[in-house]
Design a protein around this motif. Structure first.
Motif, PDB file in Angstrom:
ATOM      1  N   PRO A  22       0.804  -1.233   0.000  1.00  0.00           N
ATOM      2  CA  PRO A  22       0.000   0.000   0.000  1.00  0.00           C
ATOM      3  C   PRO A  22       0.835   1.281   0.000  1.00  0.00           C
ATOM      4  O   PRO A  22       0.538   2.216  -0.730  1.00  0.00           O
ATOM      5  CB  PRO A  22      -0.802  -0.104   1.297  1.00  0.00           C
ATOM      6  N   HIS A  23       1.890   1.293   0.842  1.00  0.00           N
ATOM      7  CA  HIS A  23       2.651   2.547   0.932  1.00  0.00           C
ATOM      8  C   HIS A  23       3.419   2.849  -0.345  1.00  0.00           C
ATOM      9  O   HIS A  23       3.643   4.004  -0.700  1.00  0.00           O
ATOM     10  CB  HIS A  23       3.557   2.550   2.166  1.00  0.00           C
ATOM     11  N   THR A  29       0.928   4.370  -2.863  1.00  0.00           N
ATOM     12  CA  THR A  29       0.717   5.790  -2.589  1.00  0.00           C
ATOM     13  C   THR A  29       1.867   6.621  -3.148  1.00  0.00           C
ATOM     14  O   THR A  29       1.673   7.677  -3.736  1.00  0.00           O
ATOM     15  CB  THR A  29       0.605   6.034  -1.068  1.00  0.00           C
ATOM     16  N   PHE A  33     -11.549   6.063   2.817  1.00  0.00           N
ATOM     17  CA  PHE A  33     -12.128   4.805   3.271  1.00  0.00           C
ATOM     18  C   PHE A  33     -13.629   4.921   3.474  1.00  0.00           C
ATOM     19  O   PHE A  33     -14.132   5.966   3.861  1.00  0.00           O
ATOM     20  CB  PHE A  33     -11.464   4.361   4.569  1.00  0.00           C
ATOM     21  N   GLN A  71     -11.360   6.333   8.425  1.00  0.00           N
ATOM     22  CA  GLN A  71     -10.122   5.898   9.097  1.00  0.00           C
ATOM     23  C   GLN A  71      -9.212   7.091   9.320  1.00  0.00           C
ATOM     24  O   GLN A  71      -8.175   7.217   8.687  1.00  0.00           O
ATOM     25  CB  GLN A  71      -9.369   4.893   8.230  1.00  0.00           C
ATOM     26  N   PHE A  73      -6.811   9.647  11.828  1.00  0.00           N
ATOM     27  CA  PHE A  73      -5.947   9.519  12.990  1.00  0.00           C
ATOM     28  C   PHE A  73      -6.611  10.342  14.093  1.00  0.00           C
ATOM     29  O   PHE A  73      -6.359  11.535  14.242  1.00  0.00           O
ATOM     30  CB  PHE A  73      -4.541   9.989  12.650  1.00  0.00           C
ATOM     31  N   ILE A 127       0.239  14.150   7.686  1.00  0.00           N
ATOM     32  CA  ILE A 127       0.607  12.746   7.495  1.00  0.00           C
ATOM     33  C   ILE A 127       0.330  12.332   6.045  1.00  0.00           C
ATOM     34  O   ILE A 127       1.088  11.564   5.457  1.00  0.00           O
ATOM     35  CB  ILE A 127      -0.147  11.845   8.492  1.00  0.00           C
ATOM     36  N   HIS A 176       3.143  12.610   3.799  1.00  0.00           N
ATOM     37  CA  HIS A 176       4.306  11.833   4.252  1.00  0.00           C
ATOM     38  C   HIS A 176       5.300  11.472   3.142  1.00  0.00           C
ATOM     39  O   HIS A 176       6.492  11.709   3.261  1.00  0.00           O
ATOM     40  CB  HIS A 176       3.811  10.556   4.937  1.00  0.00           C
ATOM     41  N   THR A 177       4.769  10.891   2.068  1.00  0.00           N
ATOM     42  CA  THR A 177       5.687  10.401   1.039  1.00  0.00           C
ATOM     43  C   THR A 177       6.402  11.528   0.304  1.00  0.00           C
ATOM     44  O   THR A 177       7.396  11.295  -0.353  1.00  0.00           O
ATOM     45  CB  THR A 177       4.952   9.561  -0.026  1.00  0.00           C
ATOM     46  N   ARG A 212      -6.689  14.831   3.294  1.00  0.00           N
ATOM     47  CA  ARG A 212      -5.519  14.033   3.643  1.00  0.00           C
ATOM     48  C   ARG A 212      -5.006  13.266   2.423  1.00  0.00           C
ATOM     49  O   ARG A 212      -3.804  13.214   2.178  1.00  0.00           O
ATOM     50  CB  ARG A 212      -5.902  13.059   4.759  1.00  0.00           C
ATOM     51  N   ALA A 226      -4.998   3.025   7.393  1.00  0.00           N
ATOM     52  CA  ALA A 226      -4.958   4.357   6.799  1.00  0.00           C
ATOM     53  C   ALA A 226      -3.517   4.848   6.697  1.00  0.00           C
ATOM     54  O   ALA A 226      -3.137   5.484   5.716  1.00  0.00           O
ATOM     55  CB  ALA A 226      -5.793   5.324   7.622  1.00  0.00           C
ATOM     56  N   ALA A 227      -2.708   4.528   7.709  1.00  0.00           N
ATOM     57  CA  ALA A 227      -1.311   4.951   7.672  1.00  0.00           C
ATOM     58  C   ALA A 227      -0.630   4.381   6.436  1.00  0.00           C
ATOM     59  O   ALA A 227       0.083   5.084   5.712  1.00  0.00           O
ATOM     60  CB  ALA A 227      -0.595   4.504   8.940  1.00  0.00           C
ATOM     61  N   ALA A 228      -0.876   3.101   6.173  1.00  0.00           N
ATOM     62  CA  ALA A 228      -0.275   2.478   4.990  1.00  0.00           C
ATOM     63  C   ALA A 228      -0.781   3.151   3.726  1.00  0.00           C
ATOM     64  O   ALA A 228      -0.024   3.388   2.791  1.00  0.00           O
ATOM     65  CB  ALA A 228      -0.603   0.989   4.963  1.00  0.00           C
ATOM     66  N   ALA A 229      -2.066   3.496   3.717  1.00  0.00           N
ATOM     67  CA  ALA A 229      -2.640   4.133   2.531  1.00  0.00           C
ATOM     68  C   ALA A 229      -2.103   5.550   2.348  1.00  0.00           C
ATOM     69  O   ALA A 229      -2.226   6.123   1.272  1.00  0.00           O
ATOM     70  CB  ALA A 229      -4.161   4.160   2.631  1.00  0.00           C
ATOM     71  N   MET A 230      -1.526   6.134   3.397  1.00  0.00           N
ATOM     72  CA  MET A 230      -0.921   7.457   3.274  1.00  0.00           C
ATOM     73  C   MET A 230       0.555   7.360   2.890  1.00  0.00           C
ATOM     74  O   MET A 230       1.283   8.337   2.915  1.00  0.00           O
ATOM     75  CB  MET A 230      -1.042   8.232   4.591  1.00  0.00           C
ATOM     76  N   GLY A 231       0.991   6.158   2.591  1.00  0.00           N
ATOM     77  CA  GLY A 231       2.372   5.991   2.145  1.00  0.00           C
ATOM     78  C   GLY A 231       3.357   5.726   3.263  1.00  0.00           C
ATOM     79  O   GLY A 231       4.561   5.836   3.086  1.00  0.00           O
ATOM     80  N   ILE A 232       2.842   5.395   4.452  1.00  0.00           N
ATOM     81  CA  ILE A 232       3.742   5.097   5.573  1.00  0.00           C
ATOM     82  C   ILE A 232       4.051   3.605   5.578  1.00  0.00           C
ATOM     83  O   ILE A 232       3.144   2.782   5.547  1.00  0.00           O
ATOM     84  CB  ILE A 232       3.089   5.506   6.903  1.00  0.00           C
ATOM     85  N   ASN A 233       5.324   3.297   5.614  1.00  0.00           N
ATOM     86  CA  ASN A 233       5.735   1.904   5.679  1.00  0.00           C
ATOM     87  C   ASN A 233       5.539   1.420   7.117  1.00  0.00           C
ATOM     88  O   ASN A 233       6.425   1.555   7.958  1.00  0.00           O
ATOM     89  CB  ASN A 233       7.196   1.795   5.247  1.00  0.00           C
TER      90      ASN A 233
END
Lengths: 258, 331
Positions: free
Chosen positions: A75-76, A79, A87, A91, A93, A104, A107-108, A167, B198-205
């Protein structure tokens, strides 16, 4: 609108034990369009989303994004390539502010390392400010400019959905996938949402959307794909789909049943 | 960008001033009090490191003392057995703890909640057994004796000087945690705790961050172990038996997911054994009751509880002055 294909699913099948949740689906999404994916409950829409965003690895078939095979990516990594999503069951934070949630999302695209953080390097500070401004900009874009410091958990339901979109946008995607974005929204809220989706499209981001609300979908989509029992039963412009006998059957049932 | 309030800085400044003055106040020869003060330092580091893991990343650990033991023994072996300079020994001990932490990080990325808790607890048991059985390296059940005091330019440091060294290290650790939390990494950690999918979907490993935080947390615990080893001059496996639970109590009762939480937890839980010296047999019972009470009445820990209370008092004050204001606005 160009005719360039951004996302292409070829023969995607997703099987859970004996159940074929998605069955040999082909789909092409053109750059710059608003593409809707509809179907009755349990048709496999969300599963298809999860396959594209890397949460599930398809049993067979391929997903191509911008010409690259992304079928096996996590998934990451998906992205990172430029696919963002929201979602169906929100979902966020929850314990963080709206702004932090959106940060967040960036992030990438934020360029700072743990070592940079430790020594507070100039490069790291610049990256942090860039991230902060991007998040601010995205909140303004979706109309949540006044909720920066609000905790995500204390936002009203409709705004939570919008925050998820902000987000996702913060990751600077080429395509954004919205999973039932107007579920639980009232008429005026979903009207605002439609305006936001047009704005997203106009800023050059392709939109793929799963939705139950037919009026909403038929109003804003350029192209509609209909799934039923995991298979694709129809695809075309909204007017064509609306009058397709198979679609009507899937939604209302066969006439001679019983 | 995160901005810390002025009032918070004032509180921090006062705390540092008190910490600096404390050994002078108790007297430089009062070894009993100095030992307690030093224990605040290493427990503070340990609670802060566990807080990174549990409070910020949401990864349960019931064996955090294992990393403290690893750090302490690694320091002792490098410094005494191998005769390396204490600075090199500390760096070595931290690196070894970091690597062991990454090992547990592998488990973190595969397991969740109760399974991870059992694994870390098992890891701590294994470390204890290795220490007891590898006599040639660790001194076995008799313990590792005669860990030398720090020596700088021929001057042997007493507890008075050691306290200031420990305090400086503690402050650096907290500065590190502060910077880490208000950075991309810190946000990613909290995202992993809040909503992993959701963290993974935001590109966080997600697994990558769990792995990294386990390493960092273990390295800090190892650093605390070094201070402990120098302070005690002696190490044995049974010293770490109950520490994991003590640390958990400090972190959870103090308040998870905030930087002040571990400080409050350390001061409260660290002081209890001294206050309850006469009832030392019931100490674990007191911990148990404390955890229950805090969980029931202050689920966000003592620090969170105080903060909420202060917030309520403030709103009540505001509410009291509000009606008059509204009436004026009405005119």
């Amino acid at each position: 609108m160009g005719n360039e294909i951004l996302l292409k699913a070829e023969n995607v099948t997703m099987r859970f034990g004996g159940l074929k949740a998605v069955d040999q689906v082909d789909m092409e999404i053109k750059k710059g369009e608003i593409h809707a994916l509809i179907g009755p409950n349990g048709a496999g829409k969300t599963t298809f989303f999860n396959v594209i965003s890397g949460i599930y690895m398809p049993t067979s078939g391929q997903v191509l994004f911008d010409g690259q095979d992304i079928t096996k990516l996590k998934p990451h990594q998906v992205t990172q390539k430029g696919i963002a999503r929201t979602f169906q069951n929100i979902q966020l934070f929850e314990s963080m502010s709206a702004l932090e949630n959106v940060m967040i999302g960036h992030h990438t695209r934020t360029d700072s390392t743990v070592l940079g953080t430790m020594f507070h390097t100039k490069k790291m500070k610049e990256a942090e400010w860039k991230c902060y401004h991007k998040a601010e900009e995205m909140l303004e874009f979706v109309g949540l400019g006044d909720e920066k410091e609000t905790l995500a958990s204390s936002l009203p339901y409709g705004k939570k959905r919008i925050l998820e979109i902000a987000r996702a946008l913060a990751s600077e995607p080429k395509i954004i996938m919205l999973d039932e974005p107007c579920a639980g929204m009232n008429a005026s809220e979903s009207n605002d949402l439609a305006q936001t989706i047009y704005k997203i499209r106009d800023s050059g981001i392709t939109v793929l959307l799963v939705e139950h609300d037919m009026k909403f979908v038929m109003g804003i989509s350029d192209m509609v794909t209909v799934l039923d029992h995991g298979g694709k039963i129809c695809e075309g412009v909204p007017d064509k789909v609306k009058h397709d006998p198979q679609v009507i059957e899937a939604y209302l049932g066969k006439e001679d049943e019983e | 960008m995160h901005k810390t309030k002025k009032s918070t800085w004032v509180v921090i400044a006062v705390m540092i001033a008190v910490a600096l003055a404390a050994p002078v106040a108790v007297g430089p020869k009062n070894n009993y009090m100095l030992n307690i003060l030093i224990s605040y330092c290493y427990f503070g580091i340990l609670a802060a490191s566990l807080n990174l893991l549990i409070g910020y990343t949401g990864q349960m650990s019931l064996g955090h003392a294992a990393f403290m033991a690893i750090g302490g023994y690694a320091y002792a072996i490098l410094n005494k057995t191998m005769g390396l300079h204490f600075l090199i020994a500390i760096v070595g001990a931290v690196v070894i703890s970091f690597i062991c932490g990454l090992f547990i990080g592998l488990a973190c990325s595969k397991l969740s909640t109760i399974f991870l808790a059992m694994t870390t607890s098992g890891f701590a048991k294994a470390v204890t057994l290795i220490i007891i059985n590898e006599k040639w390296l660790t001194g076995g059940a008799n313990g590792f004796t005669g860990i030398p005091k720090l020596t700088v330019f021929g001057h042997k440091m007493g507890n008075f000087e050691l306290y200031y060294v420990a305090l400086a290290i503690t402050l650096l650790v907290f500065l590190f945690c502060y910077r880490l939390i208000y950075s991309k990494t810190g946000r990613a950690m909290q995202a992993v705790r809040n909503a992993p999918i959701a963290a993974a979907a935001m590109g966080i490993n997600v697994n990558g961050y769990k792995f990294l935080v386990c390493g960092i947390s273990a390295a800090l615990a190892g650093l605390a172990g070094c201070i402990y080893a120098v302070n005690m001059n002696y190490l044995s496996a049974d010293m770490f038996n109950k520490t994991s639970i003590t640390l958990l109590t400090m972190t959870v009762c103090g308040g998870m997911g905030s930087l002040f939480g571990p400080v409050v937890g350390t001061l409260v839980i660290g002081t209890l054994p001294e206050l309850l010296r006469t009832f030392s047999g019931y100490l674990d019972g007191v911990y148990g009751v404390m955890i229950i009470l805090v969980m029931l009445f202050m689920p966000e820990g003592i620090y969170g509880g105080i903060k909420n209370l202060a917030g309520k008092v403030m709103t009540r004050k505001n509410a009291a002055s509000q009606p008059g204001k509204e009436a004026q606005d009405g005119k």
